[in-house]
Scaffold this active site. Structure first.
Site, PDB file in Angstrom:
ATOM      1  CE  LYS A 122      -3.896   1.816   2.783  1.00 62.80           C
ATOM      2  NZ  LYS A 122      -4.721   1.507   3.971  1.00 62.80           N
ATOM      3  CB  SER A 197      -7.859   3.324   3.178  1.00 63.75           C
ATOM      4  OG  SER A 197      -7.071   2.672   4.167  1.00 63.75           O
ATOM      5  CB  SER A 221      -8.096   0.541   6.276  1.00 67.10           C
ATOM      6  OG  SER A 221      -8.641   1.733   6.757  1.00 67.10           O
TER       7      SER A 221
END
Length: 533
Positions: A122, A197, A221
């Site tokens: 990420k 996310s 997330s």
């Protein structure tokens, strides 16, 4: 306040749903290219063994994943920046070292268990030399000068970093879009979101373009994208994995109670391997090597939030699936009444933390600090570089300041009471089954009228409990369904054991629909059969 928030979500839906449908008119209804290489469908534990034993080369594996990334990214838009050439060079070096026989197979398995395996990260997690600005707009690209500790550990274990993936600005939304990279799409339906996310990682994993992913989790997330994309995401016990080297961050001493960097995988059997490689040597010790059968675990479950009247009930398919899972594992239905306070206690705990990195906290050198009112006006006139959640986060923090301390103290006492209740209920041999989200992947932007529902997940950040999202089949639209498996702190191995058993029973990851219609139909039929079994 509760009635106001629920009413606000209903009003938001009047605007959000038509806006979402209008934007989807522009989305071309396409499917992903079919997966051709068999290397893309081998779990990491098996792939690493093949590489160590010289059955296949790391370079072949890395090439296959690079090719898949190039095939699918024009459709799903998940990659922020890659390091493909460097990764191939590292793979060749690994193949040369293995060919020379310097280390025994046993030594490689013990010290470099990920040797030659590609890993994606990420973008909010620092990878030296790659962009690390968590979706924020900067005039000068923010490049990581060093690796986050967890990335260092992955490299020491032999993992090869391929790329960094998309995230909403400062990870502040359960959908993945920003004003730098744009919007990431769900491989099962490009008109839908992969969640957030960690949506970039989830989309790549579900597409067959990644095998192991490093994500983060403070309010679901990692778990929501895992559910929406039909894969596996685990929020570890607090401090078991270092949270350093991530944007956003906070200097609040209790930040790590809520926030963690987290593993995400396409196959449940890979979660223990990845989590073991990620674990902080100075943090709580997890017994990930402990062999345990799901038959020796006690199961409890709920299929609502109390009910509080705050969060939507489950869709019909999810309600049926979760109750089927509960029946399959002989789970005892419980009624933890304090779960109805999930929204209140989670918002109180998280939004009262000081010095969280926001667009108002950290600005580019030479720029004036942003103010909440000015940035709000700029946003509604289309002049802001930020997305809506980043702008309104300042308002939420200010709102929390006007709530009396006595109220926050009362909610803190509920948190402690809930921790005690879970501790006594689960002990060291029990897990709690609970919905991840009340519906499967929705269309883009529709999260804006479902902002209360992530509390199904955020409550476990607030309580500091390890939790895994598990794939349990497809709904009638052929969209993935998921369930959370929760344990007491330090009992992550229970969650992972149940995840492996659910993968065995329900089939796990299913190929997304592809341009090869025969393959797509076969995958759907196969998954449906596994789900019923």
């Amino acid at each position: 306040m509760r009635r106001f928030l629920r009413s606000a979500m209903i009003v938001f839906s009047w605007f959000v749903v038509p806006f979402s449908r209008y934007n989807n008119i522009k989305v071309i209804r396409r499917k992903l290219p079919p997966i051709r290489s068999h290397l893309l469908e081998i779990p990491a534990v098996d792939l690493a063994k093949l590489i160590r034993n010289r059955k296949i080369k790391s370079e072949e594996v890395v090439e296959a994943y690079i090719e898949r990334c190039r095939q699918v990214n024009p459709l799903i838009n998940a990659i922020v920046q890659d390091r493909f050439e460097e990764a191939l060079e590292e793979a060749r070096e690994i193949d040369n070292v293995i060919a020379m026989g310097i280390n025994s197979v046993e030594s490689m398995e013990e010290h470099t268990p990920l040797l030659g395996i590609p890993v994606t990260v990420k973008e909010s997690i620092a990878v030296k030399g790659l962009t690390n600005q968590a979706g924020r707009v900067f005039k000068t690209p923010q490049i990581a000068k060093s690796d986050a500790p967890v990335v260092e550990q992955i490299k020491r274990c032999g993992g090869i970093i391929l790329l960094v993936s998309n995230t909403p600005e400062l990870c502040l939304l359960w959908e993945t879009y920003n004003n730098v990279t744009g919007q990431t799409k769900n491989p099962y339906d490009l008109k839908r979101t992969p969640g957030g996310s960690s949506g970039g990682e989830a989309a790549l994993l579900a597409s067959g373009a990644s095998l192991l992913g490093l994500t983060s989790d403070i309010g679901g997330s990692s778990r929501l994208p895992a559910m929406f994309s039909g894969i596996w995401g685990h929020k570890p016990t607090p401090y078991a994995v270092s949270f350093r080297g991530h944007h956003p961050t906070s200097d609040q001493p209790t930040w790590g109670d809520f926030f963690t960097i987290a593993p995400m995988t396409r196959y449940a059997k890979d979660l223990p391997l990845l989590l073991k490689c990620m674990s902080d040597p100075t943090g709580p010790k997890l017994t990930l090597d402990k062999e345990i059968s799901a038959h020796g675990i006690r199961f409890f479950f709920m299929d609502n939030d109390g009910p509080s009247g705050m969060m939507r009930p489950l869709s019909r398919d999810l309600h049926t699936a979760i109750n089927r899972v509960a029946s399959d594992f002989n789970a005892k239905r419980v009624n933890i009444r304090k779960m109805k306070w999930s929204l209140d206690i989670s918002l109180s705990a998280m939004l009262t933390m000081k010095n969280i990195e926001t667009i108002y906290h950290k600005t580019e050198e030479g720029e004036e600090p942003k103010t909440v009112c000015k940035e709000t006006v700029k946003y509604f006139f289309g002049c802001s570089d930020s997305i809506l959640p980043s702008v309104i986060f300042g308002h939420l923090q200010n709102f929390m300041k006007i709530i009396p301390n006595s109220r926050h103290k009362h909610l803190a006492s509920i948190i402690e009471a809930l921790k005690t209740e879970f501790k006594e209920l689960l002990g060291n041999d029990g897990v709690f089954l609970y919905p991840t989200f009340p519906n499967t992947a929705h269309q883009h932007y529709q999260i804006y009228h479902k902002l209360l529902e992530p509390m199904y997940m955020a409550i476990f950040n607030t309580l500091g409990l390890p939790v895994t999202n598990c794939m349990i089949g497809l709904d009638r639209r052929n969209l993935p369904m998921g369930i959370q498996v929760v344990a007491n702190p330090g009992q992550d191995h229970l969650c992972l054991a149940v995840a492996r058993e659910m993968e065995r029973r329900y089939g796990g990851w299913v190929r997304p629909p592809s341009e090869d219609s025969h393959s797509s139909n076969s995958s759907s039929s196969s998954s449906s059969g596994k789900q019923r079994g």
